[in-house]
Scaffold this motif. Structure first.
Motif: not given
Length: 403
Positions: A231-246
């Protein structure tokens, strides 16, 4: 055949509308007229057939190059492919502009050239358009997805048994290839999980997942929220979950949310399974749904929190309980911080966790009191922080439409 960067070649788009694909613009097998595309760069809309196969169709019809244009379904996400002819992929916005140019200019022309590998691309990373999305319709109280990981344009070793495009006509053989998909994210996460297990061999799978989730990051290299490529919009936890793994931070998460097999079974009991379904998970054990330790699905000791207010508007307060295990310094003090919500007031008890030994377990309760029922889900975060660690859990609040 390589196209010269010093020469322009005729461009053709066979679709009837620049903003939406139709059968003639998708470059499907048997749809291209050699008289219309021979010796030209053909613009093909993405969708229906594999991306590389579109190039093969263009090549067989006499085309000399392809511009693969994203549609609304793919947005601005670009995926690298081993095409069988000179080709370039463009996002939806650029694709619309190029298609309009080809449709309105009587002598539309272009060339395709490789500009080399680019480093330091911003913003990065982004959530792939094909990435799995929430909510978890089987159980809204378990927030999904868990995390996101590298899965777009991944360079890795490749079998010599088939060509890099996987198309039968492709006779090329290479030692490395570039692929995209959740099948590329999986080995990244598996490798990081193995790394954590080698450092902490006593940890359970749930503890490893917790470490991956609570240390994940949610901002890109421009310090802005991760973007959803679809979408080009900021993602939400429904998109990225907890986030990008580190991977590095996951080795030292400070606290973990552990879950035993019995607790998973007790959670299953809250889902009203049939006797046959229950038997699959209780086979060779004495487990039953009597005296379950998980009274509500939202109380599973998951590293994410999802609270669903029912249709009954008289129920305005719900609580969840969590237990964290100290895997950091034996003596440590964690203070809680919760992002504000428009629809609810949040109370965490206790607000401070004081640990005196390693592997000590402490519990806390989070109460959500409705202030104003929201028409859609509301997202935020709960963070336990000491002098070294930030143990972050995504939080989603959902209000079901009133009866």
């Amino acid at each position: 055949m390589n196209l010269s960067a010093e020469k322009l070649y005729p461009v053709v788009y066979l679709g009837s509308n620049a903003t939406s694909p139709d059968p003639s613009s998708l470059c499907l097998e048997g749809t291209l007229d050699r008289k219309q595309v021979s010796g030209k760069i053909v613009i093909c809309d993405r969708g229906i057939s594999p991306r590389v196969q579109k190039g093969q169709v263009v090549k067989e019809a006499g085309g000399i190059g392809m511009i693969l244009a994203n549609t609304a379904a793919n947005g601005e996400e670009l995926v690298g492919d081993c095409h069988l002819l000179p080709a370039v992929a463009v996002g939806e916005k650029e694709g619309i502009m190029i298609k309009r140019y080809a449709m309105t200019s009587p002598n539309a022309s272009a060339t395709l050239s490789f500009l080399g590998t680019r480093l330091g691309i911003k913003p990065s990373p982004v959530v792939a358009a094909f990435s799995s999305r929430g909510p978890n319709i089987l159980s809204l109280e378990i927030l999904k997805p868990d995390v996101v990981a590298p899965g777009v344009n991944i360079l890795a070793a490749w079998t010599g048994a088939t060509g890099p495009s996987s198309v039968k006509a492709d006779q090329r053989r290479v030692k490395f290839n570039i692929l995209s998909g959740t099948s590329m994210s999986c080995p990244h996460v598996s490798g990081v999980a193995a790394l954590i297990k080698s450092r902490h061999p006593e940890w359970s799978p749930a503890a490893i997942k917790s470490a991956l989730m609570t240390t994940a990051y949610i901002h890109d290299n421009t310090r802005k929220p991760l973007t959803d490529a679809a979408s080009g919009s900021p993602s939400s936890p429904y998109d990225h979950g907890a986030g990008h793994i580190n991977p590095v931070k996951a080795l030292n998460p400070g606290l973990v949310y552990d879950i035993t097999p019995q607790e998973y079974f007790d959670f299953l009991c809250t889902q009203n399974p049939s006797p046959i379904q229950l038997k699959v998970f209780s086979k060779n054990t004495t487990r039953t749904c009597k005296n379950s330790s998980v009274a509500n699905a939202r109380d599973l000791n998951y590293p994410a929190i999802s609270v669903v207010f029912p249709q009954n508007v008289n129920i305005t307060s719900l609580s969840v309980r969590r237990t964290v295990t100290n895997v950091g310094q034996p003596v440590s003090n964690y203070h809680v911080r919760v992002t504000p919500f428009t629809g609810a007031k949040v109370i965490v008890q206790p607000a401070v966790l004081n640990f005196t030994s390693k592997y000590q377990k402490l519990s806390y309760k989070v109460t959500f009191k409705t202030v104003s029922r929201q028409p859609g889900p509301e997202a935020g975060y709960l963070v336990w922080k000491d002098s070294v660690h930030r143990v972050r859990s995504p939080v989603i609040l959902t209000w079901l439409p009133p009866i």
